[in-house]
Design an enzyme around this catalytic site. Structure first.
Site, PDB file in Angstrom:
ATOM      1  N   CYS A 101      48.210 -57.272 129.215  1.00 22.22           N
ATOM      2  CA  CYS A 101      49.324 -58.166 128.915  1.00 22.22           C
ATOM      3  C   CYS A 101      49.299 -59.352 129.869  1.00 22.22           C
ATOM      4  O   CYS A 101      49.689 -59.234 131.032  1.00 22.22           O
ATOM      5  CB  CYS A 101      50.648 -57.421 129.035  1.00 22.22           C
ATOM      6  SG  CYS A 101      52.055 -58.492 128.738  1.00 22.22           S
ATOM      7  N   HIS A 103      51.066 -62.260 129.653  1.00 21.83           N
ATOM      8  CA  HIS A 103      52.395 -62.752 130.018  1.00 21.83           C
ATOM      9  C   HIS A 103      53.047 -61.808 131.016  1.00 21.83           C
ATOM     10  O   HIS A 103      53.797 -62.239 131.901  1.00 21.83           O
ATOM     11  CB  HIS A 103      53.259 -62.949 128.762  1.00 21.83           C
ATOM     12  CG  HIS A 103      54.188 -61.822 128.422  1.00 21.83           C
ATOM     13  ND1 HIS A 103      53.815 -60.759 127.623  1.00 21.83           N
ATOM     14  CD2 HIS A 103      55.480 -61.584 128.789  1.00 21.83           C
ATOM     15  CE1 HIS A 103      54.836 -59.924 127.495  1.00 21.83           C
ATOM     16  NE2 HIS A 103      55.861 -60.403 128.182  1.00 21.83           N
ATOM     17  N   GLY A 266      48.443 -64.268 126.847  1.00 17.99           N
ATOM     18  CA  GLY A 266      47.399 -64.427 127.859  1.00 17.99           C
ATOM     19  C   GLY A 266      46.101 -63.734 127.520  1.00 17.99           C
ATOM     20  O   GLY A 266      45.007 -64.307 127.684  1.00 17.99           O
ATOM     21  N   SER A 267      46.166 -62.501 127.045  1.00 16.32           N
ATOM     22  CA  SER A 267      44.932 -61.813 126.647  1.00 16.32           C
ATOM     23  C   SER A 267      44.378 -62.405 125.358  1.00 16.32           C
ATOM     24  O   SER A 267      43.159 -62.394 125.135  1.00 16.32           O
ATOM     25  CB  SER A 267      45.180 -60.314 126.501  1.00 16.32           C
ATOM     26  OG  SER A 267      46.267 -60.057 125.634  1.00 16.32           O
TER      27      SER A 267
END
Length: 345
Positions: A101, A103, A266-267
């Site tokens: 994750c 974020h 983000g990922s």
């Protein structure tokens, strides 16, 4: 004030869990800070598995209604599981558990540095975070002592499949790539599907995301080269032109049970960096800025190339910003018939 003399406390037999609330680019993160039972395991994946097998009521009770909602997202902080780790973390959503994750990493870095949970000096303190796909290096960028943005160096990100096609019930033929950026994503062009990546098509984005995810997962073998627990399709990312042409593009991720990431993911942008590199559209050292459904942004840059089993992989650096927005304590009354929560999607 009517409640100025309120001194009520919950009965001793009630479970009390305290949280701190954050948001990264609009995506919530509820961090469980006090009241959790022991979480056993020698690695983060083992701890996540133990939590999954023993404490499902905590995940559903704190993320689902009435304490949360269908798009709530959570994090559990643990002691580090590596010799040089600062802390460990795993992540929860409406359907289960995330493999990575971005974020959440950004928000946790903001949280532990600004609250002094972990004390680090300097303008750009570095954290080592033990996460499900491996150790993540995060850097807090301070202005006047406060973290104003966060970068993290992600795990090796690579393309699993390219230029795939599939007939999806209710949609028709779709074209997609599958890439890993800490989790596996199938990535589609929104324009080909007639999707607008904004709030006006929110329900349609969820519907298409769920249909495509189920179809791809049912017809393609998504395997991580080393970890069985990472070997599944986590989400669908729809991409399109940016609304702000100072940015590279816009994307929206649908994951779990129709959960929509408010941030740029983000990922997900890490997975996209691997795809753009494989197509010759992004070089090492180049940075692009990607919008979310809200217009908030994350930057992604390829900082290194590496071989990851049979895959040519990139090491992405992702940058974003987070805010601390509240603190809460939640009660679990043993007599409450809805104490484990419910979800309406």
């Amino acid at each position: 004030m009517i409640f100025k003399n309120l001194n009520w406390k919950p009965p001793k037999e009630w479970k009390v869990i305290k949280t701190i609330e954050l948001q990264t680019g609009g995506e919530p993160l509820r961090v469980f800070t006090e009241g959790l039972p022991e979480i056993r395991g020698g690695t983060i994946l083992e701890k996540r598995r133990y939590f999954r097998d023993n404490y499902v009521y905590i995940r559903t009770g704190l993320l689902w209604e009435p304490r949360g909602h269908a798009d709530m997202y959570g994090a559990v902080i643990t002691e580090p599981t590596t010799p040089d780790g600062d802390f460990g973390a795993f992540f929860l959503h409406n359907e289960g558990y995330s493999t990575m994750c971005g974020h959440g990493i950004i928000a946790l870095t903001k949280l532990v540095l600004d609250t002094g949970f972990i004390k680090k000096e300097g303008k750009n303190p570095v954290l080592k975070i033990d996460a499900p796909p491996g150790q993540i290096t995060a850097i807090g960028h301070r202005k006047e002592g406060i973290v104003s943005s966060v970068s993290f160096i992600n795990v090796p990100s690579f393309v699993l499949m390219q230029n795939q096609m599939l007939e999806v019930n209710g949609i028709g033929r779709i074209n997609f790539d599958i890439a890993f950026g800490g989790a596996f994503y199938a990535i589609c062009e929104a324009m080909e599907l007639g999707l607008n990546l904004d709030k006006n098509d929110f329900s349609k984005i969820i519907d298409y995301g769920k249909r495509i995810k189920n179809a791809v997962a049912g017809n393609f073998n998504v395997r991580h080269p080393f970890e069985e627990d990472l070997s599944f399709l986590y989400g669908i990312i729809f991409i399109d032109n940016p609304y702000d042409y100072n940015n590279h593009s816009r994307n929206v991720c649908v994951f779990a049970d129709g959960e929509v990431d408010r941030s740029a993911t983000g990922s997900g942008v890490s997975a996209r960096a691997a795809i753009h590199f494989s197509k010759g559209e992004l070089k090492q050292g180049e940075k692009i800025t990607i919008e979310s459904i809200l217009g908030t942004t994350m930057d992604v840059e390829i900082v290194e190339l590496t071989q990851y089993d049979q895959y040519q992989a990139v090491i992405p650096k992702v940058t974003g910003m987070a805010s601390i927005i509240g603190q809460n304590q939640y009660y679990f009354d043993p007599e409450d018939p809805l104490k484990e929560g419910f979800i309406l999607r």
